[in-house]
Design an enzyme around this catalytic site. Structure first.
Site, short mmCIF file in Angstrom:
data_model
loop_
_atom_site.label_atom_id
_atom_site.label_comp_id
_atom_site.label_asym_id
_atom_site.label_seq_id
_atom_site.Cartn_x
_atom_site.Cartn_y
_atom_site.Cartn_z
NE ARG A 1 2.45 -3.83 12.16
CZ ARG A 1 2.25 -4.25 10.95
NH1 ARG A 1 1.73 -3.19 10.23
NH2 ARG A 1 2.94 -5.32 10.15
CG HIS B 1 -1.14 -5.19 2.03
ND1 HIS B 1 -0.34 -5.06 3.19
CD2 HIS B 1 -0.83 -3.97 1.42
CE1 HIS B 1 0.00 -3.73 3.61
NE2 HIS B 1 -0.31 -3.03 2.16
CG ASP C 1 -3.51 -7.68 8.90
OD1 ASP C 1 -4.13 -6.85 9.35
OD2 ASP C 1 -2.49 -8.05 7.91
CG HIS D 1 5.99 -9.26 7.80
ND1 HIS D 1 6.80 -8.35 7.07
CD2 HIS D 1 4.78 -8.57 7.82
CE1 HIS D 1 6.31 -7.07 6.97
NE2 HIS D 1 5.00 -7.24 7.42
CB SER E 1 -1.02 -0.05 1.21
OG SER E 1 -0.24 -0.27 2.40
N1 HAX Z 1 0.85 -19.98 5.87
C1 HAX Z 1 1.25 -20.72 5.03
N2 HAX Z 1 2.39 -20.81 4.15
C2 HAX Z 1 2.96 -19.73 4.34
C3 HAX Z 1 2.54 -18.45 5.16
C4 HAX Z 1 1.62 -18.74 5.95
N3 HAX Z 1 1.01 -17.93 6.92
N4 HAX Z 1 3.40 -17.41 5.20
C5 HAX Z 1 4.38 -17.94 4.13
N5 HAX Z 1 3.98 -19.15 3.56
C6 HAX Z 1 4.68 -19.85 2.41
C7 HAX Z 1 4.48 -19.06 1.20
O1 HAX Z 1 3.17 -19.24 0.65
C8 HAX Z 1 5.66 -19.48 0.36
O2 HAX Z 1 5.19 -21.01 -0.20
P1 HAX Z 1 5.45 -21.17 -1.55
O3 HAX Z 1 7.01 -21.25 -1.62
O4 HAX Z 1 4.90 -22.58 -1.57
O5 HAX Z 1 5.03 -20.39 -2.50
C9 HAX Z 1 6.77 -19.75 1.47
O6 HAX Z 1 6.21 -20.07 2.62
C10 HAX Z 1 7.89 -18.93 1.64
O7 HAX Z 1 7.26 -17.70 1.74
P2 HAX Z 1 7.99 -16.40 2.65
O8 HAX Z 1 9.01 -16.04 1.88
O9 HAX Z 1 7.89 -16.85 4.00
O10 HAX Z 1 6.77 -15.37 2.61
P3 HAX Z 1 6.45 -14.21 1.56
O11 HAX Z 1 7.50 -12.86 1.99
O12 HAX Z 1 6.57 -14.67 0.08
O13 HAX Z 1 5.09 -13.68 1.69
C11 HAX Z 1 3.21 -13.15 3.20
C12 HAX Z 1 4.68 -12.74 3.03
C13 HAX Z 1 2.64 -11.99 4.36
C14 HAX Z 1 2.63 -12.80 1.89
C15 HAX Z 1 2.98 -14.55 3.80
O14 HAX Z 1 3.65 -15.08 4.95
C16 HAX Z 1 1.39 -14.78 3.83
O15 HAX Z 1 0.94 -15.35 2.72
N6 HAX Z 1 0.82 -14.67 4.98
C17 HAX Z 1 -0.46 -14.89 5.10
C18 HAX Z 1 -1.08 -13.78 4.80
C19 HAX Z 1 -1.18 -12.48 5.66
O16 HAX Z 1 -1.16 -12.69 6.85
N7 HAX Z 1 -0.98 -11.38 5.16
C20 HAX Z 1 -0.78 -10.10 6.10
C21 HAX Z 1 0.87 -9.81 6.05
C22 HAX Z 1 1.15 -8.27 6.77
C23 HAX Z 1 0.53 -7.31 6.19
O17 HAX Z 1 0.43 -6.96 5.13
N8 HAX Z 1 -0.87 -7.11 6.74
O18 HAX Z 1 -1.45 -6.00 6.27
#
Ligand code: HAX
Length: 437
Positions: free
Chosen positions: A327, A271, A373, A318, A241
């Site tokens: 947070r 996000h 979140d 994250h 964002s």
């Molecule tokens: N549950 C299951 N798998 C997860 C995970 C979770 N909470 N977090 C990461 N992973 C997985 C990823 O999907 C990825 O899998 P693949 O290799 O199979 O694609 C692997 O672990 C490596 O990911 P990462 O490097 O640890 O994480 P990224 O930097 O790629 O992604 C995310 C960060 C926040 C998008 C990710 O942790 C996620 O999807 N979390 C759940 C959604 C979430 O809570 N989002 C909010 C984040 C905070 C925010 O912005 N708030 O507004």
């Protein structure tokens, strides 16, 4: 010129000169290397943009102008009987780099009240939108509907000089922040309370007034809103964002166009929408098990089921953080003080114990800990905001504070159009061939 604008001007005037000197003397020094996996991997970690209002450390979490969340809770002035910091104070800090006095915070609170009138056409636009449309989409449209009042756009059309961009951006920022709670509350009351709208109360501060316009009167909820609006405000510049607002603003789109774009980024489930997803996920678990009294073993089973379906556990993980999000911890602390026996809060705390080792055991998740979140929905629901699809709008109201404060700095620095270089896979292959020859 108002006192905040005057202080902001005095700060950036000095800083602009410092930056000129830095770029002149050190402009060709290398600050980062970029690897191919970063090019394909969402540009993680590449140091390539300026963001003054906050900075994120992977272990410690966010610092706003060098102050951690516990420090803000201690140092930011409190008015109106608050026991949590006021986002007015945080905005002052982010924009100027200086902690405000109580008098400054009082002034800013009144200033936002003074600027909060919303043109009728905005309410007309919102009222024409069906409540089937997600509240985040309505919020983004409402911000766009206010764009015709952009002072920046108007002055630009009249031939504004570059040296005045910051001034026009400051005016838009102040007006927009002043109006967002009213617009968000309007959407909420329209869709969830039969369009029974509640007038603004000019005696309340920005967050308490937002709570009041949502229809809440509990002083503890006012405090939760002050804390919520403070901790969600900024998370350095690389998050989707913030980066979107910065990018769109770099084309000299005004604050309304830029913020609306950033809100669209916040609306994604990876996000800001994760706060809605967390609560929906918990409710699916409750439905699945037929009870709110859920044991840790049952949570573990449910988490494994979620993962087996190829779904992420919302609220965990994250892109930058590598420890529990401060947070999340601030909200946990608030819940411990105000509602430790709430059943949903208990579930959130048990999930916090159960999920990290399971995610860690997958061997691929870089951060198994909760993010912001994971906790917010349970607290909001405790105080009667039960509509999960409204939660990201509340996040958006707060996020405006940081991204718009930074947008003022962007225009004060006269940062250029943002335009990184992209590559095709053919070019990457060529690069590999050349580098191994
Ligand atoms: N549950 C299951 N798998 C997860 C995970 C979770 N909470 N977090 C990461 N992973 C997985 C990823 O999907 C990825 O899998 P693949 O290799 O199979 O694609 C692997 O672990 C490596 O990911 P990462 O490097 O640890 O994480 P990224 O930097 O790629 O992604 C995310 C960060 C926040 C998008 C990710 O942790 C996620 O999807 N979390 C759940 C959604 C979430 O809570 N989002 C909010 C984040 C905070 C925010 O912005 N708030 O507004």
């Amino acid at each position: 010129m108002d006192r905040l604008k005057q202080l902001f001007k005095s700060k950036f005037t000095v800083q602009v000169e410092e930056i000129k000197a830095i770029v002149k003397e050190h402009g060709t020094k290398k600050i980062d290397d970029v690897q191919i996996e970063q090019v394909y991997g969402g540009m993680r970690g590449i140091q390539s943009m300026i963001w003054e209002t906050s900075s994120l450390d992977s272990k410690e979490g966010i610092r706003f102008r060098s102050y951690s969340i516990p420090e803000l809770r201690e140092k930011l002035p409190q008015i109106n009987g608050a026991t949590e910091p006021l986002p007015e104070g945080l905005f002052w800090l982010m924009l100027t780099g200086e902690l405000p006095t109580t008098d400054d915070v009082q002034w800013l609170s009144e200033e936002w009240q003074r600027r909060s009138a919303i043109p009728d056409n905005v309410f007309k636009t919102i009222s024409h939108l069906s409540c089937d449309i997600h509240p985040m989409t309505q919020f983004s449209i409402a911000i766009m509907a206010m764009q015709q009042n952009s002072i920046f756009a108007h002055r630009y059309e009249q031939g504004m000089s570059k040296s005045e961009y910051w001034d026009a951006m400051y005016e838009d920022t102040m007006n927009l922040i002043a109006r967002l709670p009213r617009v968000a509350a309007y959407i909420y009351r329209k869709c969830f309370h039969g369009n029974d709208q509640i007038a603004s109360d000019s005696n309340l501060d920005w967050s308490a007034n937002f709570a009041h316009m949502l229809g809440k009167t509990d002083p503890a909820f006012y405090d939760l809103m002050r804390l919520y609006m403070t901790i969600h405000a900024d998370h350095e510049g690389g998050n989707a964002s913030a980066h979107t607002v910065h990018l769109v603003g770099s084309t000299l789109s005004d604050a309304y166009l830029s913020l609306s774009a950033g809100i669209n980024a916040l609306a994604g489930p990876l996000h800001g929408l994760a706060n809605q997803e967390v609560m929906d996920w918990i409710y699916d678990m409750i439905k699945d098990l037929g009870t709110r009294k859920i044991s840790k073993d049952q949570i573990a089973e449910y988490v494994k089921k979620t993962l087996a379906q190829g779904i992420v556990v919302p609220g965990y993980g994250h892109a930058v953080l590598r420890s529990p999000d401060p947070r999340f911890l601030a909200q946990k602390d608030f819940a411990a003080a105000h509602c430790p026996d709430d059943e949903l809060v208990q579930i959130v705390w048990n999930v916090f114990e159960v999920v990290p080792p399971i995610l860690e055991s997958l061997g691929k998740v870089k951060n198994p800990w909760p993010n912001v979140d994971a906790h917010s929905g349970a607290l909001l629901e405790h105080y009667g905001v039960k509509e999960h699809n409204f939660y990201t709008v509340m996040f958006g109201v707060s996020r405006a504070l940081g991204v718009l404060a930074q947008l003022c700095w962007d225009r004060a620095y006269n940062l250029p159009l943002e335009r990184p270089k992209s590559l095709t896979t053919e070019e990457i292959k060529q690069f590999i061939a050349n580098s191994t020859n």
